[in-house]
Enzyme design. Structure first.
Site, PDB file in Angstrom:
ATOM      1  N   HIS A  57       0.808  -1.223   0.000  1.00 30.53           N
ATOM      2  CA  HIS A  57       0.000   0.000   0.000  1.00 30.53           C
ATOM      3  C   HIS A  57       0.844   1.276   0.000  1.00 30.53           C
ATOM      4  O   HIS A  57       0.357   2.336   0.359  1.00 30.53           O
ATOM      5  CB  HIS A  57      -0.907   0.026   1.226  1.00 30.53           C
ATOM      6  N   HIS A 219      -7.441  -4.229  -1.615  1.00 27.78           N
ATOM      7  CA  HIS A 219      -6.740  -5.477  -1.908  1.00 27.78           C
ATOM      8  C   HIS A 219      -7.346  -6.124  -3.134  1.00 27.78           C
ATOM      9  O   HIS A 219      -7.201  -7.317  -3.350  1.00 27.78           O
ATOM     10  CB  HIS A 219      -6.822  -6.433  -0.722  1.00 27.78           C
TER      11      HIS A 219
END
Lengths: 332, 219
Positions: A57, A219
């Site tokens: 991330h 995700h």
């Protein structure tokens, strides 16, 4: 798979190695666990802040280590929650005598691992509280907000509690204000291209060339609606109106706007989309207090962006305005 | 016929081997309703278990201790959602057979009942929510029934594996109510739950090893 990596199983370790060397002035790695902490941690008399989650991330989570932001990050594998031991060691490393606040996204893996670490640390006499971020309006209806996942809104939480901790606030106050900041924050994203999982070399989801999906998770979790590609104005309007309706944000409100790129959407596109957000907010007589545009919380090379709005009050304004010195988030 | 410590210890090697063989299969199951990493997470976790078990003193014979060491290593090092779930399950299973150096049929049932209880406690799971509990719970029910009917250990284990398999397969038509896939709503239907599938691999390898049949057969 087209990625500049060496071995898939080493991506997190090798990334961390580079990251620690590059930012040695600001942070260090714990010798026994995959935990990065602020160089001067534990800061005496300040509530420690621990966050973390899966990797993939960037700049989250480790890019937010620094003064005015978070003190430690428990680093998980790609998109997988860090284990209990790591969170527990992070808590111990940043406790400066006033306790520790855990900031995490609402994912079952994170909630269980952070929760068990919290219990372990409390059993040793360290006061620990947690704030769980659930800003993604796509991930569950409003009457089941507890089931919503946390996305870019986590950045707002780090900023707010990070500033509060520097002011010397106690743990209870930080939990209270952090919880309010999370409640006031709502996000919605769109993606047109998946990221590729390094381990499998496969895309995180399948999508057609001319398709986009509203509400895709960080995700690659499927979103709520798949549609044909739209123009920047059309898709921005679709998203922004849903975010406004959710709180709901009302005429006269002041908001912080965060336009977050998911990895491969250009800043050029983000500014075009922000232009439309600004028009819509003006139409609703909602005033923009602060604006952040860029990559704050990506999903590797996913193509897409999200819109986050946070309703401001005097206290949140002061905290958002405070300076911070994170690795990837500096504000003067 | 009782199951000795060495068999249980071996079972963990067999679980790891079976998971390694099924790593991609589990990742693929995880792709449509998760993030295609379940095979990685669960294999890594059981690799940690193997390391922890290999560190036990050679004279160790307490099966309860063995299971608790396994559980502890998954909790501490497993991560993801499955770490706390498998970890708590093995810890709880270890507690009910604490001090035992071999397992009777009764112990085996108690062990799995506690294992199921651990999952339910940690994950707040109930039957029918599309989780690993849907594999384990029917298996425990089958074990209890076999025990009450006085069946042979080998039949008992075969039927338990079958019940676990049916349980895993039943998750395909379920609507997910737990974990990340629950956010998909209706779109979670039509896919076997990856946690239910890895649980099946774990229990099958474990149980088959107890029967000296090897275990670790590819799905």
């Amino acid at each position: 798979m087209k990625k500049f990596i060496n071995r898939p199983e080493n991506v997190v370790e090798e990334m961390l190695e580079g990251f620690v060397i590059a930012n040695a002035g600001k942070l260090r790695r714990l010798p026994t666990e995959r935990v990065l902490v602020r160089k001067d941690a534990p800061v005496k008399g300040k509530v420690g802040i621990v966050t973390g989650g899966g990797s993939g991330h960037k700049p989250a989570f480790i890019g937010y280590i620094g003064k005015g932001l978070v003190d430690a990050v428990a680093v998980g594998d790609i998109f997988a929650a860090p284990p209990v031991q790591r969170v527990y060691e992070a808590i111990k490393a940043v406790d400066g005598g006033k306790g520790v606040l855990l900031c995490l996204g609402n994912y079952s893996g994170d909630v269980m691992n952070f929760g068990m670490a919290q219990e372990l640390a409390q059993a040793e006499g360290i006061p620990v509280e947690s704030v769980i971020v659930n800003d993604d309006v796509a991930s569950s209806p409003k009457d089941r907000m507890d089931n919503r996942r946390g996305v870019a809104g986590e950045v707002i939480l780090w900023k707010v509690v990070g500033a509060l901790a520097e002011e010397g606030a106690d743990l209870a106050k930080m939990k209270e204000v952090g919880t309010r900041a999370v409640f006031n924050t709502r996000s919605l994203g769109v993606a047109h291209t998946p990221c590729i999982m390094p381990s499998s070399g496969k895309p995180s989801f399948e999508i057609g060339d001319n398709e986009m999906e509203i509400g895709v998770g960080h995700h690659g979790e499927p979103g709520i609606k798949r549609m044909s590609m739209m123009s920047a104005d059309e898709v921005t309007e679709l998203i922004t109106l849903q975010v406004i309706e959710d709180l709901p944000f009302q005429s006269g409100d002041e908001v912080t706007v965060l336009i977050n790129g998911l990895g491969s959407t250009s800043l050029l596109e983000m500014y075009i989309c922000f232009r439309k957000v600004a028009q819509i907010l003006a139409d609703h007589s909602i005033k923009i207090y602060r604006t952040y545009i860029g990559e704050f919380f990506t999903s590797m090379e996913m193509g897409g962006f999200s819109v986050t709005l946070t309703k401001m009050d005097d206290e949140l304004k002061r905290l958002m305005d405070a300076p911070c010195d994170g690795v990837h988030f500096i504000q003067h | 016929m009782a199951i000795p410590f060495e068999r249980v210890r071996l079972a963990f090697s067999q679980i790891l081997e079976a998971l390694e063989k099924n790593r991609q299969y589990l990742n693929d199951l995880d792709a449509p309703i998760g993030d295609s990493d379940h095979g990685e997470s669960v294999t890594n976790a059981f690799r940690k278990v193997k390391e922890a078990i290999d560190k036990l003193p050679p004279e160790e014979r307490d099966i309860g201790k063995l299971l608790q060491e396994a559980g502890k290593s998954i909790i501490f090092s497993g991560g993801a959602a499955m770490g706390p779930l498998y970890g708590t399950a093995f810890m709880d299973a270890g507690k009910v057979v604490s001090g035992k150096t071999e397992l009777t049929r009764e112990d085996l049932v108690a062990l799995w009942e506690a294992f199921a209880g651990g999952i339910a406690r940690r994950g707040q799971a109930k039957v029918g929510e599309k989780t690993m509990y849907d594999t384990i719970y029917p298996m425990v029910e089958a074990l209890k029934k076999s025990l009450a009917e006085g069946k042979d250990l080998s039949i008992m284990i075969e039927e338990a594996i079958e019940a676990a398999r049916r349980g895993m397969e039943s998750t395909k038509d379920m609507l997910s109510l737990r974990g990340r896939s629950s956010r998909l709503g209706e779109r979670s239907i039509g896919h076997i739950d990856p946690g239910a599938a890895s649980s099946f691999i774990v229990v099958r390898s474990f149980m088959e090893t107890l029967l000296e049949k090897g275990g670790g057969v590819r799905e």
